[in-house]
Write a protein that holds these residues in place. Structure first.
Motif, short mmCIF file in Angstrom:
data_model
loop_
_atom_site.label_atom_id
_atom_site.label_comp_id
_atom_site.label_asym_id
_atom_site.label_seq_id
_atom_site.Cartn_x
_atom_site.Cartn_y
_atom_site.Cartn_z
N PHE A 259 -3.31 8.65 6.29
CA PHE A 259 -4.09 8.35 5.09
C PHE A 259 -3.32 7.33 4.28
O PHE A 259 -2.09 7.44 4.16
N PHE A 260 -4.02 6.35 3.73
CA PHE A 260 -3.34 5.34 2.93
C PHE A 260 -4.24 4.83 1.81
O PHE A 260 -5.45 5.03 1.83
N VAL B 299 -10.75 4.75 10.68
CA VAL B 299 -11.76 5.77 10.97
C VAL B 299 -12.76 5.84 9.82
O VAL B 299 -13.96 5.89 10.04
N ALA B 300 -12.24 5.85 8.60
CA ALA B 300 -13.11 5.92 7.41
C ALA B 300 -12.40 5.24 6.26
O ALA B 300 -11.18 5.26 6.17
N GLY B 301 -13.19 4.64 5.38
CA GLY B 301 -12.61 3.98 4.22
C GLY B 301 -13.57 4.00 3.05
O GLY B 301 -14.78 4.14 3.22
N ARG B 302 -12.98 3.90 1.86
CA ARG B 302 -13.80 3.92 0.65
C ARG B 302 -13.22 2.92 -0.35
O ARG B 302 -12.03 2.96 -0.66
N LEU B 303 -14.08 2.05 -0.86
CA LEU B 303 -13.70 1.08 -1.86
C LEU B 303 -14.28 1.54 -3.20
O LEU B 303 -15.48 1.84 -3.28
N GLN B 304 -13.43 1.62 -4.23
CA GLN B 304 -13.94 2.08 -5.52
C GLN B 304 -13.32 1.29 -6.65
O GLN B 304 -12.22 0.75 -6.52
N SER B 305 -14.00 1.24 -7.78
CA SER B 305 -13.52 0.54 -8.96
C SER B 305 -12.42 1.35 -9.64
O SER B 305 -12.48 2.57 -9.68
N ILE B 306 -11.41 0.65 -10.15
CA ILE B 306 -10.34 1.33 -10.90
C ILE B 306 -10.39 0.95 -12.38
O ILE B 306 -9.51 1.30 -13.14
N GLU C 113 -8.62 6.39 6.01
CA GLU C 113 -8.07 7.28 7.03
C GLU C 113 -8.09 6.50 8.34
O GLU C 113 -9.05 5.80 8.64
N GLY C 114 -7.01 6.60 9.08
CA GLY C 114 -6.94 5.90 10.36
C GLY C 114 -6.23 6.72 11.41
O GLY C 114 -5.51 7.67 11.09
N THR C 115 -6.42 6.34 12.64
CA THR C 115 -5.76 6.97 13.77
C THR C 115 -4.59 6.09 14.21
O THR C 115 -4.77 4.89 14.45
N VAL C 116 -3.40 6.67 14.30
CA VAL C 116 -2.22 5.93 14.74
C VAL C 116 -2.36 5.65 16.23
O VAL C 116 -2.55 6.57 17.03
N VAL C 117 -2.29 4.36 16.60
CA VAL C 117 -2.42 3.99 18.01
C VAL C 117 -1.11 3.49 18.62
O VAL C 117 -0.96 3.47 19.84
N LEU D 164 0.83 -1.19 0.00
CA LEU D 164 0.00 0.00 0.00
C LEU D 164 0.86 1.24 0.00
O LEU D 164 2.08 1.16 0.16
N LYS D 165 0.23 2.39 -0.22
CA LYS D 165 0.89 3.70 -0.19
C LYS D 165 0.38 4.45 1.02
O LYS D 165 -0.82 4.51 1.27
N VAL D 166 1.30 5.04 1.77
CA VAL D 166 0.97 5.78 2.98
C VAL D 166 1.30 7.25 2.76
O VAL D 166 2.33 7.58 2.17
N GLY D 167 0.44 8.13 3.26
CA GLY D 167 0.70 9.56 3.18
C GLY D 167 0.93 10.02 1.76
O GLY D 167 0.11 9.79 0.88
N ALA D 168 2.08 10.64 1.52
CA ALA D 168 2.40 11.21 0.20
C ALA D 168 3.10 10.21 -0.70
O ALA D 168 4.06 10.52 -1.38
N GLY D 169 2.63 8.95 -0.69
CA GLY D 169 3.17 7.94 -1.60
C GLY D 169 4.29 7.08 -1.08
O GLY D 169 5.01 6.47 -1.86
#
Length: 81
Positions: A38-39, A73-80, A53-57, A5-10
């Protein structure tokens, strides 16, 4: 489960543990990360992308890597396709 995955600014990272409420990821190198993260995860086999989006624990530094436990915290799944 190891997913790229990509975290933050790539920044490239890999998941080490995934659950419905969060995940643990590892990044190469030493990073100072707190607060909100953000990832983006490309699920190429399914032609889908998951952005979240997640909270670092928790943050751990070991063997030249930074491990981060994140509560979703929040997530979105979308078609590419």
């Amino acid at each position: 489960m190891a997913l790229r995955l990509k975290v933050g600014a790539g920044i490239d990272a890999v998941t080490r543990d995934v659950s419905p409420s969060g995940l643990y990821i590892e990044l190469p190198g030493e990073h100072v990360i707190d607060g909100t993260l953000f990832f983006e995860l490309d699920l190429e086999e399914a032609n889908m992308k998951f952005t979240a989006e997640g909270t670092v624990v928790r943050v751990e530094h070991r063997n030249g890597c930074t491990g981060i436990a994140v509560k979703l915290v929040a997530g979105r799944l979308q078609s590419i396709a």
